[in-house]
Design a protein around this motif. Structure first.
Motif, short mmCIF file in Angstrom:
data_model
loop_
_atom_site.label_atom_id
_atom_site.label_comp_id
_atom_site.label_asym_id
_atom_site.label_seq_id
_atom_site.Cartn_x
_atom_site.Cartn_y
_atom_site.Cartn_z
N PHE A 2 2.63 -3.70 1.29
CA PHE A 2 2.38 -2.74 -0.02
C PHE A 2 3.16 -3.26 -1.11
CE2 PHE A 2 3.47 1.41 -1.49
CZ PHE A 2 2.26 1.75 -1.48
N SER A 3 3.72 -2.84 -2.03
CA SER A 3 4.36 -3.62 -3.55
C SER A 3 4.79 -1.89 -4.01
CB SER A 3 3.95 -4.45 -4.31
OG SER A 3 5.17 -4.06 -5.13
N PHE A 7 3.14 0.38 -7.41
CA PHE A 7 2.46 1.88 -6.51
C PHE A 7 2.76 2.27 -8.30
CE2 PHE A 7 3.48 5.65 -4.61
CZ PHE A 7 2.00 5.88 -4.08
N ARG A 183 -4.34 -5.12 -7.59
CA ARG A 183 -3.79 -4.67 -6.42
C ARG A 183 -4.16 -3.32 -6.01
NH1 ARG A 183 0.73 -8.01 -4.02
NH2 ARG A 183 1.34 -6.12 -3.48
N GLU A 186 -2.58 -0.78 -4.39
CA GLU A 186 -1.39 0.16 -4.39
C GLU A 186 -2.09 1.04 -5.74
OE1 GLU A 186 -1.19 -2.87 -4.35
OE2 GLU A 186 0.73 -3.51 -3.14
#
Lengths: 215, 257, 221
Positions: A2-3, A7, A183, A186
């Motif tokens: 998870f970044s 996000f 992604r 996110e």
């Protein structure tokens, strides 16, 4: 993994699209309120045919999944020669669907009024028309307000489905964003946060309304 | 069955800031019947509910056969759930709203406590429950659900449910107040029989006839205070306190034709 | 394609799709209900912080669309090492989605049990766990039943959303069929009528069940 930066970066394009989520929901409930009032009136009318029609309307639009209704209208309208923008079709479908629920909310609110209320008005000689406009409707509308806010919350969530007919609202925008950034976690979580924020605000407003009514 | 005594001394209870019971003293001898009367909101029901600790009292002492109710020591910490349950086993209670369990038949309502609390087998509990219902003249209603019974019948099931536990003290919280007038008699008759059998009873009631004829003592409450307590004939026929006289006057006016 | 060939080709496919729809619905209802009951009991009898955590869970799930939840689970899950096929993801998604609604229904059901019923049990000395099992839960279930049935019906309609993440249920099969045969309108009309009928059947069965469960409890004199 998870970044967080990804996000937070996804919020900007999504917030822009969220305006269409709100637009579809608010216009949808507006259509629903008008149609719902008519359906409710038909359901309470002395005419058997009207009552049957109202029952059929409510049963069909509450019984068929909104996604199916959307596709049905989407393909039906061109066939019967109506060419409308996708947005109009989407709002129309959402509104028609919610009219069935709203009619039931109002019917319930009217039925919940103690019989003594109307009787008290009738025995002092009030005309039936005034019993409706002065006694029944003001109370029924007031008691139904929290349920209507709840219905609006349902519509905000349901509006995610109009993404399948190509309306670029919050869900559709997050699909596009996820496809370009790769992604999805996110992006979809950001979308969920926006939905949650909208609905928490609405729920809070609903609770205030309820508290105001309780006084 | 050995009947229990009840002793209250300087009992205080609060609901938030509201002082519901103010220094109440009361004693009930074994096998005697005490009726609590007074205007609504005077604390009669609260007093009753303190005796089996459904309502915790704040200070003072309540003793049953000398045993403190609800606390380990006076003003000390609460007794454990198990000890409280053991104590409540000795105290039967009948509610104004009957509070029968609607999903069980009359017989099962009575048998439930025998199974769960006394650890009886199903068959034995059912037989005992049938006996208990027989004693309140409901031997023919064993399989009826509460919704099928009249108010008077429901209340008699509730009495049977309490009596089946073989309590040594019975508490009645306005047992006839929710009943239609013509059903009051059958419930009072059962209670009268219990009194004659030597059960210790504390009864919150508005039935002055019952108080006059069955109670050994009548206690009058007003605004959380126990104003007076004495033999029924003294309290009801020659009240000293003007509050009692006033209460009885409005009571008589309301019930006069 | 003749009608007979059409039927022979698509009949079994649609039937299988219908089976998957019913399976998803039953799974989501049963496990969502179970999870909901556990949540409610944990909120009532568990430690305070757990209660707050569950409150957040309830608000988050109820505040977001099912479709977005599915996307997070199905497309976002692999990034967290949760790699699920469409069907397990759909079943898990339905269970999670339904649980907070069921939990709130159970909560209201518990609140609707009159205090007196519990006090009567306490007064004869029944232990708390037995009161919960024998008195509280049965009565709460009965008063929650109409709402439970109602939400189970809502869930039938939510199953069509699973088609978007390619769960091969009825909606998915019908969309494929309409893309292959270009009969979009007919396909969706059939689907609408089918769900309408299904919902009617379930609501009727639900009303029967309610009447049966409450036959002793409602005033029937």
């Amino acid at each position: 993994m998870f970044s967080l930066p990804v996000f937070f970066q996804s919020f900007e394009p999504l917030l822009w699209a969220a305006r269409f989520t709100l637009l579809v929901s608010v216009l949808g409930i507006a259509v629903g309120l008008v149609l719902g009032a008519l359906v409710c009136a038909a359901a309470l009318s002395p005419s058997r045919a009207l009552r049957g029609l109202a029952a059929l309307w409510v049963s069909f639009f509450r019984g068929v999944p909104l996604l199916v209704q959307l596709l049905l209208f989407y393909y039906l309208l061109p066939v019967i020669g109506i060419n409308v923008p996708a947005m109009v079709a989407a709002v129309g479908t959402v509104g028609v669907c919610s009219s069935a629920y709203i009619a039931e909310i109002w019917r319930g609110a009217i039925a919940a009024l103690p019989k003594g209320q109307t009787e008290a008005a009738l025995v002092i000689g009030m005309a039936p028309r005034h019993v409706w406009t002065r006694i029944v409707l003001p109370q029924a509308i007031a008691t139904s307000l929290p349920s209507l806010v709840n219905e609006l919350i349902l519509l905000v969530k349901a509006s995610s489905l109009v993404s399948v007919v190509g309306i670029l609202e919050l869900t559709r925008a997050s699909q596009a964003e996820a496809a370009t950034t790769f992604r999805p976690l996110e992006v979809y979580l950001a979308a969920a946060c926006i939905y949650l924020a909208i609905n928490l605000c609405l729920a809070l407003a609903g609770r205030q309304l309820e508290r105001g009514l309780a006084r | 069955m050995d009947a229990a005594s009840v002793e209250l001394s300087r009992v205080n209870a609060f609901f938030g800031p509201f002082h519901a019971l103010k220094d109440v003293d009361l004693s009930v001898a074994p096998g005697r019947v005490t009726c609590l009367i007074g205007p609504s909101g005077s604390g009669k029901s609260t007093l009753l509910r303190c005796i089996n600790f459904l309502e915790p009292y704040a200070s003072g002492e309540i003793r049953i056969d000398g045993q403190l109710v609800g606390y380990e020591t006076p003003g000390g910490k609460r007794m454990s759930g198990a000890r409280l349950r053991a104590m409540r086993r000795e105290i039967g209670m009948v509610f104004q709203a009957f509070n029968l369990w609607p999903h069980m038949t009359a017989q099962d309502n009575v048998a439930e406590g025998l199974c769960r609390v006394k650890g009886m087998g199903r068959a034995e509990a059912a037989a005992r429950a049938a006996d208990a219902l027989e004693r309140v003249d409901l031997g023919d209603k064993l399989a009826s659900y509460p919704s099928r019974l009249s108010g008077g019948q429901q209340q008699r099931v509730a009495i049977a449910r309490a009596m089946a536990m073989e309590p040594r003290l019975m508490l009645f919280d306005e047992p006839t107040s929710a009943l239609d007038p013509e059903l009051v008699g059958e419930v009072l008759a059962v209670m009268k029989r219990l009194a004659a059998e030597g059960m210790t009873m504390v009864v919150v009631t508005h039935e002055m006839g019952f108080a006059a004829h069955v109670a050994d003592r009548v206690a009058f409450m007003d605004a959380g205070e126990l104003v007076a307590c004495g033999p029924a004939k003294d309290i009801l026929h020659a009240p000293e306190d003007p509050r009692i006289a006033g209460f009885l006057r409005t009571y008589l006016e309301r019930n006069a034709f | 394609m003749t009608d007979a060939a059409f039927l022979a080709h698509y009949g079994p496919i649609l039937l299988r799709g219908f089976g998957v729809t019913v399976l998803c619905w039953a799974f989501g209802t049963v496990f969502g209900m179970a999870l909901g009951l556990v949540i409610t009991l944990a909120q009532r009898y568990g430690p305070r912080p757990l209660g707050w955590l569950l409150r957040v869970y309830i608000e988050v799930i109820r505040g977001t669309p099912f479709l977005v939840q599915l996307f997070v689970l199905y497309y976002g899950g692999p990034l967290l090492g949760l790699r699920l096929d469409a069907v397990p993801a759909g079943l898990l998604g339905l269970t999670i989605y339904g649980s907070p609604y069921f939990a709130e229904i159970f909560r209201a059901g518990f609140a609707a049990v009159p205090r007196g019923q519990i006090e009567a049990a306490r007064a004869i000395g029944i232990a708390e766990p037995a009161i919960v099992r024998r008195i509280l839960v049965p009565l709460a279930l009965v008063s929650a039943l109409p709402a439970l049935v109602n939400f189970a019906i809502v869930l039938t309609k939510e199953t069509v959303i699973l088609s978007i993440i390619t769960v091969p249920e009825l909606m998915y099969r019908v969309q494929n069929m309409s893309a292959e045969t270009y009969r979009f309108l007919e396909a969706n009309l059939i689907l609408a009528l089918f769900f309408w009928a299904l919902v009617e059947v379930i609501s009727r069965a639900g009303r029967r069940l309610e009447a049966h469960m409450t036959r002793h409890i409602t005033e029937g004199r």
